[in-house]
Design a protein around this motif. Structure first.
Motif, PDB file in Angstrom:
ATOM      1  N   CYS A 145      -7.653   4.875  -1.783  1.00  0.00           N
ATOM      2  CA  CYS A 145      -6.655   6.171  -1.396  1.00  0.00           C
ATOM      3  C   CYS A 145      -7.817   7.574  -1.305  1.00  0.00           C
ATOM      4  O   CYS A 145      -8.861   7.349  -1.296  1.00  0.00           O
ATOM      5  N   ILE A 175      -7.295  -3.877  -1.118  1.00  0.00           N
ATOM      6  CA  ILE A 175      -7.101  -2.830  -1.524  1.00  0.00           C
ATOM      7  C   ILE A 175      -7.515  -1.849  -0.484  1.00  0.00           C
ATOM      8  O   ILE A 175      -8.624  -1.854   0.166  1.00  0.00           O
ATOM      9  N   ASP A 189      -3.726  -0.319  -8.214  1.00  0.00           N
ATOM     10  CA  ASP A 189      -3.822  -1.494  -7.585  1.00  0.00           C
ATOM     11  C   ASP A 189      -4.883  -2.341  -8.144  1.00  0.00           C
ATOM     12  O   ASP A 189      -4.948  -3.529  -8.113  1.00  0.00           O
ATOM     13  N   ASP A 205     -10.056   8.179  -4.286  1.00  0.00           N
ATOM     14  CA  ASP A 205     -11.253   7.445  -4.204  1.00  0.00           C
ATOM     15  C   ASP A 205     -12.224   7.649  -3.071  1.00  0.00           C
ATOM     16  O   ASP A 205     -13.366   7.464  -3.536  1.00  0.00           O
ATOM     17  N   PHE A 223       0.829  -1.185  -0.094  1.00  0.00           N
ATOM     18  CA  PHE A 223       0.086  -0.033  -0.088  1.00  0.00           C
ATOM     19  C   PHE A 223       0.933   1.379  -0.071  1.00  0.00           C
ATOM     20  O   PHE A 223       1.929   1.352   0.507  1.00  0.00           O
ATOM     21  N   ASP A 228      -4.812   4.267  -5.728  1.00  0.00           N
ATOM     22  CA  ASP A 228      -5.434   2.731  -5.729  1.00  0.00           C
ATOM     23  C   ASP A 228      -5.976   2.172  -7.109  1.00  0.00           C
ATOM     24  O   ASP A 228      -6.239   0.858  -7.394  1.00  0.00           O
TER      25      ASP A 228
END
Length: 203
Positions: free
Chosen positions: A129, A126, A112, A132, A104, A109
């Motif tokens: 972030c 996940i 990811d 997000d 992380f 993200d």
């Protein structure tokens, strides 16, 4: 829904997904400097850590609700609270055991979610972030989990088998314990019991 570089507003995503060139300004770490990073060098390490596609490798990212997708997706994304993500982790490890490796950085993200899983072929835990949460409205209590679409049957079986084994959601709370109270409370309880004992003797 098909998303191209022209549809994206986030510079981090544009660069990482290969929709724009990763120029010297990007690689110098200036995007994170003063916000996520103490200096340009630290900021550059943030960019280096993100999974990436080559420039022009893909023209679009296509996404849809799983039950309505008219194409075979590469990756399945599930948002949930930490206990629900734990159950998905239990499911994906049911057959092989061991552990799942995820890392992380607290930003980007989307890389990811989309890129890392596709490149590794492995499920990912996940941590959403900041973007997000701001723009995607991910709640404070939410995490996410991704797995390759072809693992869907294995995930379902893992959920069923671990559920049958007693690993369930909602997670039950253990209440079969004896509560402990401060000493003064215990002394009062002892006095009551002593008093009740005397009353019994008198009868």
């Amino acid at each position: 829904m098909a998303v191209s570089g022209e549809d994206l507003s986030c510079p981090i995503a544009k660069a990482a997904f290969g929709f724009e060139e990763r120029n010297e300004y990007y690689t110098s770490g200036k995007l994170g400097e003063g916000m996520y990073a103490s200096c340009g060098e630290a900021g550059a390490k943030f960019e280096e850590a993100l999974a990436k596609y080559d420039f022009g490798e893909y023209a679009y990212v296509v996404a849809a609700p799983l039950g309505r997708a008219n194409f075979t997706p590469d990756t399945v994304l599930v948002y949930g609270n930490s206990a629900q993500v734990l159950r998905l982790l239990n499911a994906c490890l049911y057959k092989k055991g061991g552990s799942l490796k995820s890392d992380f950085s607290g930003r980007g993200d989307c890389t990811d979610i989309v890129i890392k899983g596709k490149k590794t072929g492995e499920p990912q835990v996940i941590l959403p972030c900041y973007g997000d949460r701001i723009f995607g409205m991910t709640a404070d209590d939410e995490m996410a989990f991704t797995f390759p679409f072809e693992m869907g049957g294995e995930i379902v079986e893992g959920l069923e088998k671990t559920h049958a084994g007693g690993v369930r959601y909602p997670i039950p709370i253990y209440l079969r314990y004896q509560a402990e109270y401060p000493k003064s409370y215990q002394e009062l309880e002892a006095l009551w019991q002593k008093h009740r004992g005397k009353q019994g003797d008198e009868k």
